[in-house]
Design an enzyme around this catalytic site. Structure first.
Site, PDB file in Angstrom:
ATOM      1  N   HIS A  61      -8.612   6.205  -5.568  1.00 16.65           N
ATOM      2  CA  HIS A  61      -9.598   6.105  -5.721  1.00 16.65           C
ATOM      3  C   HIS A  61     -10.844   5.217  -5.223  1.00 16.65           C
ATOM      4  CE1 HIS A  61      -8.634   8.337  -9.866  1.00 16.65           C
ATOM      5  NE2 HIS A  61      -8.169   9.036  -8.652  1.00 16.65           N
ATOM      6  N   LYS A  71     -13.780  -3.697  -7.437  1.00 16.01           N
ATOM      7  CA  LYS A  71     -13.197  -3.480  -8.501  1.00 16.01           C
ATOM      8  C   LYS A  71     -12.187  -5.097  -8.928  1.00 16.01           C
ATOM      9  CE  LYS A  71     -12.590   1.419  -8.429  1.00 16.01           C
ATOM     10  NZ  LYS A  71     -11.794   2.887  -8.592  1.00 16.01           N
ATOM     11  N   TYR A 131     -10.108  -2.994 -16.464  1.00 10.02           N
ATOM     12  CA  TYR A 131     -10.165  -3.472 -14.809  1.00 10.02           C
ATOM     13  C   TYR A 131     -12.218  -3.989 -15.161  1.00 10.02           C
ATOM     14  CZ  TYR A 131     -10.747   1.457 -14.041  1.00 10.02           C
ATOM     15  OH  TYR A 131     -11.088   2.276 -13.605  1.00 10.02           O
ATOM     16  N   ASP A 170      -6.508  14.118  -8.697  1.00  5.56           N
ATOM     17  CA  ASP A 170      -5.738  13.605  -7.672  1.00  5.56           C
ATOM     18  C   ASP A 170      -5.249  14.769  -6.679  1.00  5.56           C
ATOM     19  OD1 ASP A 170      -7.347  11.453  -8.591  1.00  5.56           O
ATOM     20  OD2 ASP A 170      -5.515  10.301  -9.619  1.00  5.56           O
TER      21      ASP A 170
END
Length: 197
Positions: A61, A71, A131, A170
């Protein structure tokens, strides 16, 4: 923490733990310490996921400009294999990847800057991942590439023939060859991750 890493690089971060008979304490984020590593983004959101089956795969992603996201990923329960793929056009390391095991036990974190696709594979049941991101979720900029793209060739640590648990979304992501990258190369090629940082 080391201070010799170029800004905009994928980085493995190993926070120090201070332990005694009660357990341990660690500082997982400090703006000043991260700035010494060239990480100066402002994190604006914290995300937390639970993946119950072993060999759950989330990714690859990213968010495209103007809502790209840096991130900072850590596993707070269980173990994961965390991966970043360079998707910056004109990068000499375009399509190359790095990966590291992150676990609740080792406390390691992976910093994934804008311009890299990100994914992780759970290596145990009931893994929790937390995260930080530097941009709010923007569905119109949500994107990704296939986790199993043979042109990238990620060596996922799972038994041969294993089909990981993935989302329907996905499964429909494009191959890298079909992706027209909007990410610009910042002059920092992807480098192998050190054993420790």
């Amino acid at each position: 923490m080391s201070s010799d890493t170029a800004p905009g690089a994928v980085q493995l971060i190993v926070p120090k733990r201070f332990g005694d008979a009660r357990g341990w304490f660690t500082e997982v984020y400090s703006a000043a310490a991260f700035a010494k590593r060239g990480i100066t983004c402002q994190f604006v959101q914290d995300n937390h996921s639970l993946s119950q089956p072993k060999f759950t795969l989330r990714g690859m992603h990213f968010q495209t400009p103007p809502h790209g996201q840096d991130k900072l990923v850590r596993c707070i329960r269980g173990r994961i294999y965390d991966v970043a793929v360079d998707v910056r056009r004109d990068s000499p390391t375009y399509g190359q990847w790095v990966g590291a095991e992150l676990s609740a036990e080792n406390g390691h974190q992976l910093f994934v800057p804008v311009g890299f696709a990100h994914a992780f594979l759970t290596l145990e049941e009931d893994c929790e991942v937390s995260y930080k991101v530097s941009g709010q979720y923007a569905p119109e900029c949500d994107g990704g590439i296939r986790w199993d793209d043979p042109a990238i060739g990620i060596d996922w640590p799972m038994p041969e023939g294993t089909v990981p648990e993935t989302s329907d979304k996905d499964k429909l992501l494009p191959l890298l060859a079909d992706f027209d990258s909007p990410f610009e190369y910042n002059g920092v090629p992807l480098s192998p991750l050190p054993v420790s940082a």
